[in-house]
Design a protein around this motif. Structure first.
Motif, short mmCIF file in Angstrom:
data_model
loop_
_atom_site.label_atom_id
_atom_site.label_comp_id
_atom_site.label_asym_id
_atom_site.label_seq_id
_atom_site.Cartn_x
_atom_site.Cartn_y
_atom_site.Cartn_z
N SER A 158 0.73 -1.30 0.35
CA SER A 158 0.47 0.14 -0.17
C SER A 158 0.69 1.18 -0.03
CB SER A 158 -1.24 -0.21 1.09
OG SER A 158 -0.38 -0.38 2.14
N HIS A 159 2.47 1.07 0.56
CA HIS A 159 3.07 2.31 0.37
C HIS A 159 3.97 2.69 -0.72
CE1 HIS A 159 5.52 -0.94 1.23
NE2 HIS A 159 6.41 -0.19 0.33
N LEU A 160 3.09 1.63 -1.66
CA LEU A 160 3.59 1.77 -3.08
C LEU A 160 3.21 1.87 -3.80
CD1 LEU A 160 6.58 -1.04 -2.91
CD2 LEU A 160 7.20 1.28 -2.74
N VAL A 161 1.67 2.23 -3.59
CA VAL A 161 0.59 2.82 -4.97
C VAL A 161 -0.10 3.86 -4.25
CG1 VAL A 161 -1.24 1.33 -5.73
CG2 VAL A 161 0.25 -0.45 -4.84
N ARG A 162 -0.39 4.30 -5.40
CA ARG A 162 -0.87 5.20 -5.32
C ARG A 162 -2.40 5.20 -5.74
NH1 ARG A 162 1.90 10.72 -7.95
NH2 ARG A 162 -0.22 11.98 -7.54
N PHE A 163 -3.49 5.82 -5.01
CA PHE A 163 -5.12 5.35 -5.65
C PHE A 163 -5.53 7.10 -6.24
CE2 PHE A 163 -4.68 1.68 -3.65
CZ PHE A 163 -5.16 0.62 -4.38
#
Length: 352
Positions: free
Chosen positions: A226-231
């Protein structure tokens, strides 16, 4: 000069909800291009939120009139299709009784308005089928099957009443023939009109949009990334262009997508595309030239991604070919020429 005047048309466009999705971008592009060519264009809809819309709809290029915004989109998150029908029927009735005759009435998504618009005897009705709705709807339970049965029947019959049917890809055209067998047996076949490049959007009014976003966030948490993904939902044009300028390639994962506008957006921005080897991308992505077409599995997608990581120059070379391909086959200019030709031809048949 005389010939130019004779080809000037009065065109009404009826669209259910003028938000910022891919279907809306298509309709806006159509309205802009037709108005630019000198036609009188008037867009009618049941919803147009000026704080959440494409800027062309408020710039004055063409008028937008809203009817029936007070009608519900659903009843306790049920009966979406019935509500959509009622909203579009209300819009169609207002156009029928409150506005003068149009040469062409272009409508999309909800075909139930076609027979109402046919009551304007001097008008020709064109229906744009993004994809058969009966294939998008769920038929998972007995109750749902009973609910959808009359709706699916109405969709097939009313779609066939249009003077011209347009679809967004050869894949959709073949699906149209397999789905609407009664119409295909009568020799009714749609013409393919590829959309120009456009952008979709996240709509918090749609329950499935909200639920799917939450599901993706939960998946990222479970996988520890989650710390590597931007929504990013409904990004602006500037944000989209910035993201595209910084990437090596664009992934497009839907299987059997009826067209898929994202690959065209990416290629227009000089970026190669990795997509499933099915549906619309087969017609838009040149495998090995403007990107890679893969089986829908992690192994093939990861292998294609690794190609660009190992050789960034490949991304630049394919990106150049991608831009050239989009410009030659899918530009707004090409879209405009084809749409204008279709409408003038169908209007000419009316006069003859």
């Amino acid at each position: 000069m005389e010939k130019k005047e004779s080809s000037k048309l009065n065109i009404a466009i009826i669209h259910p909800d003028l938000g910022i999705g891919g279907a809306e971008r298509l309709i806006v592009d159509a309205a802009v291009e037709l108005a630019t060519r000198g036609h009188n264009v008037h867009v009618f809809t049941s919803h147009h939120e000026k704080s959440r819309c494409f800027e062309e709809t408020v710039s004055g290029i063409f008028p937008v009139t809203v009817y029936g915004a007070f009608l519900p989109r659903h009843v306790f998150y049920c009966l979406h299709a019935v509500c959509a029908y009622l909203r579009c029927i209300f819009v169609a009735l207002c156009v029928l009784f409150m506005h003068p005759t149009f040469d062409i009435i272009l409508t999309d998504q909800v075909s139930v308005v076609v027979p109402l618009m046919k009551l304007k005897k001097s008008s020709k009705v064109v229906f744009y089928c993004h994809f058969p709705d009966l294939l998008l709807a769920q038929h998972t339970t007995v109750l749902r099957k009973i609910y959808r049965k009359p709706i699916d029947y109405i969709e097939e019959i009313t779609t066939g009443m249009a003077d011209l049917i347009l679809v967004n890809s050869r894949f959709t055209a073949s699906t149209f023939a397999k789905t609407f067998k009664h119409l295909h047996a009568r020799g009714i076949r749609p013409s393919v009109l590829y959309p120009a490049v456009n952008v979709g959007g996240f709509d918090k009014r749609l329950r499935e949009n909200v639920e799917y976003l939450e599901e993706l966030k939960n998946l990222a948490d479970r996988e520890g990334v989650s710390h590597l993904v931007r929504f990013i939902t409904s990004c602006t044009t500037t944000e989209r262009n910035t993201l595209l300028s910084e990437c090596l390639c664009v992934l497009y994962t839907p299987k059997d997508e009826h067209f898929g506008i994202v690959p065209l957006e990416a290629m227009a921005a000089h970026k190669p595309v990795i997509a499933c080897n099915s549906g619309g991308p087969v017609e838009t992505v040149k495998n090995g030239v403007t990107g890679f077409l893969c089986d829908p599995c992690p192994q093939e997608f990861s292998t294609a991604m690794a190609n660009f990581i190992r050789d960034p120059q490949m991304s630049e070379t394919m990106g150049g070919e991608a831009r050239k391909h989009v410009t030659e086959s899918f530009s707004t200019k090409i879209f405009s020429q084809h749409l204008n030709g279709y409408l003038i031809d169908v209007a000419r048949r009316k006069r003859e």
